[in-house]
Write a protein that holds these residues in place. Structure first.
Motif, PDB file in Angstrom:
ATOM      1  N   GLY A 324      35.745  23.867  38.780  1.00  0.00           N
ATOM      2  CA  GLY A 324      36.816  23.630  39.722  1.00  0.00           C
ATOM      3  C   GLY A 324      37.473  25.116  39.645  1.00  0.00           C
ATOM      4  O   GLY A 324      37.157  26.120  39.980  1.00  0.00           O
ATOM      5  N   VAL A 325      38.986  24.930  39.239  1.00  0.00           N
ATOM      6  CA  VAL A 325      39.691  26.179  38.927  1.00  0.00           C
ATOM      7  C   VAL A 325      39.380  26.703  37.477  1.00  0.00           C
ATOM      8  O   VAL A 325      39.750  25.978  36.274  1.00  0.00           O
ATOM      9  CB  VAL A 325      41.109  26.110  39.288  1.00  0.00           C
ATOM     10  CG1 VAL A 325      41.777  27.580  38.671  1.00  0.00           C
ATOM     11  CG2 VAL A 325      41.181  25.977  40.396  1.00  0.00           C
ATOM     12  N   ARG A 326      38.844  27.761  37.087  1.00  0.00           N
ATOM     13  CA  ARG A 326      38.493  28.113  35.521  1.00  0.00           C
ATOM     14  C   ARG A 326      39.111  29.353  35.230  1.00  0.00           C
ATOM     15  O   ARG A 326      39.290  30.358  35.683  1.00  0.00           O
ATOM     16  CB  ARG A 326      37.029  28.494  35.609  1.00  0.00           C
ATOM     17  CG  ARG A 326      36.649  28.583  34.277  1.00  0.00           C
ATOM     18  CD  ARG A 326      35.222  29.239  33.981  1.00  0.00           C
ATOM     19  NE  ARG A 326      34.699  29.321  32.621  1.00  0.00           N
ATOM     20  CZ  ARG A 326      33.638  29.802  32.105  1.00  0.00           C
ATOM     21  NH1 ARG A 326      32.569  30.053  32.976  1.00  0.00           N
ATOM     22  NH2 ARG A 326      33.364  30.055  30.929  1.00  0.00           N
ATOM     23  N   ILE A 327      40.015  29.323  34.119  1.00  0.00           N
ATOM     24  CA  ILE A 327      40.621  30.306  33.660  1.00  0.00           C
ATOM     25  C   ILE A 327      39.698  31.201  32.626  1.00  0.00           C
ATOM     26  O   ILE A 327      39.122  30.416  31.567  1.00  0.00           O
ATOM     27  CB  ILE A 327      41.889  30.002  32.941  1.00  0.00           C
ATOM     28  CG1 ILE A 327      42.773  29.348  33.993  1.00  0.00           C
ATOM     29  CG2 ILE A 327      42.614  31.237  32.561  1.00  0.00           C
ATOM     30  CD1 ILE A 327      44.160  28.753  33.239  1.00  0.00           C
ATOM     31  N   LYS A 328      39.334  32.341  32.648  1.00  0.00           N
ATOM     32  CA  LYS A 328      38.443  33.023  31.840  1.00  0.00           C
ATOM     33  C   LYS A 328      39.391  34.039  31.102  1.00  0.00           C
ATOM     34  O   LYS A 328      39.804  34.948  31.892  1.00  0.00           O
ATOM     35  CB  LYS A 328      37.237  33.229  32.590  1.00  0.00           C
ATOM     36  CG  LYS A 328      36.474  32.241  33.205  1.00  0.00           C
ATOM     37  CD  LYS A 328      35.172  32.857  33.722  1.00  0.00           C
ATOM     38  CE  LYS A 328      35.366  33.969  34.967  1.00  0.00           C
ATOM     39  NZ  LYS A 328      33.964  34.327  35.502  1.00  0.00           N
ATOM     40  N   THR A 329      39.469  34.170  29.731  1.00  0.00           N
ATOM     41  CA  THR A 329      39.947  35.455  29.091  1.00  0.00           C
ATOM     42  C   THR A 329      39.376  35.409  27.866  1.00  0.00           C
ATOM     43  O   THR A 329      38.350  34.725  27.145  1.00  0.00           O
ATOM     44  CB  THR A 329      41.752  35.009  29.141  1.00  0.00           C
ATOM     45  OG1 THR A 329      42.267  36.131  28.659  1.00  0.00           O
ATOM     46  CG2 THR A 329      41.855  33.934  28.298  1.00  0.00           C
ATOM     47  N   ALA A 330      40.052  36.209  26.861  1.00  0.00           N
ATOM     48  CA  ALA A 330      39.503  36.487  25.663  1.00  0.00           C
ATOM     49  C   ALA A 330      40.592  37.277  24.688  1.00  0.00           C
ATOM     50  O   ALA A 330      41.197  38.091  25.303  1.00  0.00           O
ATOM     51  CB  ALA A 330      38.274  37.395  25.527  1.00  0.00           C
ATOM     52  N   VAL A 331      40.456  37.275  23.244  1.00  0.00           N
ATOM     53  CA  VAL A 331      41.243  38.168  22.445  1.00  0.00           C
ATOM     54  C   VAL A 331      40.658  39.685  22.985  1.00  0.00           C
ATOM     55  O   VAL A 331      39.361  40.156  23.201  1.00  0.00           O
ATOM     56  CB  VAL A 331      40.721  38.046  21.207  1.00  0.00           C
ATOM     57  CG1 VAL A 331      41.278  39.152  20.166  1.00  0.00           C
ATOM     58  CG2 VAL A 331      41.137  36.547  20.664  1.00  0.00           C
ATOM     59  N   GLY A 332      41.807  40.580  22.975  1.00  0.00           N
ATOM     60  CA  GLY A 332      41.720  41.757  23.392  1.00  0.00           C
ATOM     61  C   GLY A 332      41.873  41.853  24.990  1.00  0.00           C
ATOM     62  O   GLY A 332      42.152  43.218  25.563  1.00  0.00           O
TER      63      GLY A 332
END
Length: 482
Positions: A324-332
């Motif tokens: 559905g609604v996906r949050i995509k992130t990472a260190v940096g």
């Protein structure tokens, strides 16, 4: 030769009229009135005083002849009318092969329902542009990037619309090069508008983009509506609509079938996005349908290093889509994704309903800051129904940097006949839930709460479009005065 002489004579005549100051008369008004068979009405930010047809500038709609110079000549001439009520270029019925061309301010590009703009297969028809400063490199390759098929920068009041005319990027050529790792520059998009304000993209069918379809970037006051966007579900990076470092944007009443995210909200990549520091904020998405078996209905990130704030999504449908609604992130990445509000979603045949990822680790180069931790907070979901679901949720925050203030309420998820045993996989998250089936993980304890959705309206929601019209001759070859 005869055609060429006639074309240059027409071009010279038009230029002479402009220079003599007859700005009160449009190309259409200088023709004899003929027998009109149709008047086309359409909504637009502004109606234009002057009109022209692509054939006025030598356009040939046979699907084989390049019209790149015809588009450029038309827009160069019509740009001189910006201060006198603006101008409108009609792409009439036919197949109009072209490379990249640039729009101008106070201008409308109108694509007739029986017209198809075809992206050229000749790379020399696609100029190279510098990398985006908030990305630090091209998305496909470290070098520059090809200009989009329809491109504009530093514009005010630019409209790309039609009565469901088609823009076909003929992307198979580019997908093949990408899959064979033969690209040295980033593939073109179908439509990209940069550093602009008062932008409308509407009432079009977009097919087979080489990469992203619609990319407003570093812009404000953007309306995107009534688009049908189609690409094979295995085509690489054919995102539907990607608002990127934009403020006050409205996306509505559209349908996307894609090989990637149907909507991807972005704001720059790692240290480059942090330095550029232009968030995407005040975004409303409503009445939107997505099909994307391997990607998200709405993705927030992964390039979000300028920040994403105040996104309001409602009345969303997803069919045979990964999440559905996906949050995509990472260190940096740094920055934040916060104040996200979603309500009234209906999903059918999904791998995940909820998905948040803190380990989406692609980086532009090794120069990113490993201490730049993103802040993910204030994520609100309510009134969601899903059927034939494999996993209810996969919520993965970052160790020592948990995702906080998550609220999920009034959710009913019906599982596939062979669901995964662990329905809620949660790590490094904090929040609450209420009236959620199946029961959420213990990191989202039950609380009597109805997750919030803002009651105020964003300024872009109150922008009203005008009703504009144009009349065509009986053979659709030129405009009629009215």
């Amino acid at each position: 030769m005869e055609f060429s002489r006639k074309f240059h004579a027409i071009e010279a005549l038009i230029s002479a009229i402009f220079l003599l100051g007859f700005l009160g008369s449009s190309v259409a008004e200088r023709r004899a009135v003929s027998h009109a068979t149709s008047t086309i009405s359409f909504p637009a930010l502004n109606c234009r005083k002057h009109n022209a047809v692509l054939t006025d500038f030598g356009g040939v709609g046979d699907g084989k002849t390049s019209n790149t110079q015809a588009f450029k000549a038309a827009i160069a001439n019509l740009s001189q009318l910006a201060a006198d009520g603006g101008a409108q270029l009609i792409v009439p019925p036919g197949k109009w092969l072209t490379g990249s061309f640039n729009l101008t301010s106070h201008f409308t590009l109108f694509v007739h329902k029986d017209a198809v703009i075809l992206g050229a297969q000749d790379e020399s028809e696609w100029p190279l542009l510098p990398i985006l400063p908030s990305y630090g490199r091209g998305r496909d390759a470290p070098g520059g990037r090809f200009s989009s098929l329809i491109f504009g920068t530093n514009l005010t009041d630019a409209v790309i619309t039609g009565n469901n005319g088609t823009i076909d990027g003929q992307g198979a050529y580019w997908w093949k090069k990408f899959k064979e790792n033969k690209l040295t520059e980033t593939r073109p998009y179908l439509i990209e508008i940069m550093y602009s304000n008062q932008v409308q993209i509407s009432n079009l069918t977009l097919v087979n983009s080489p990469s992203w379809n619609v990319h407003p970037v570093y812009s404000s006051d953007v309306i995107i509506q009534h688009l049908t966007i189609l690409a094979p579900v295995d085509s690489p990076n054919t995102d539907g609509i990607d608002p990127d470092s934009c403020t006050n944007t409205r996306i509505e009443d559209s349908f996307v079938v894609s090989g990637d995210d149907c909507i991807a909200v972005k704001s720059g990549w790692d240290q480059y996005g942090t330095k550029f520091n232009m968030p995407t904020k005040h975004l409303v998405i409503r009445r939107f349908t997505c099909i994307s078996p391997d990607s998200a209905t709405i993705a927030l990130g992964s390039e979000m290093s300028g920040g994403i704030q105040d996104v309001r999504a409602e009345d969303i449908a997803a069919i045979n889509t990964q999440s559905g609604v996906r949050i995509k992130t990472a260190v940096g990445r740094g920055a934040y994704v916060k104040d996200i509000y979603v309500r009234r979603m209906k999903m059918t045949t999904m791998k995940y309903v909820f998905w948040m990822t803190g380990s989406y680790g692609s980086h532009p180069d090794p120069g990113f800051d490993p201490s730049a931790l993103p802040i993910i907070k204030g994520i609100n979901y309510k009134d969601i129904v899903a059927d034939n679901v494999t996993y209810s949720a996969r919520l993965e925050g970052i160790e020592k940097d948990p995702f906080t203030d998550i609220c999920i309420s009034n959710v009913n998820i019906k599982l596939t006949t062979k669901p995964k045993e662990l329905q809620w996989n949660c790590t490094d998250v904090q929040g609450v839930s209420n009236r959620v089936i199946p029961d959420p993980c213990n990191l989202l304890p039950e609380k009597e709460i109805d997750c919030p959705f803002p009651e105020d309206r964003l300024p872009i929601e109150d922008v009203k479009l005008k009703t504009c019209s144009v009349s065509l001759s009986s053979d659709n070859s030129y405009l009629l005065y009215s």
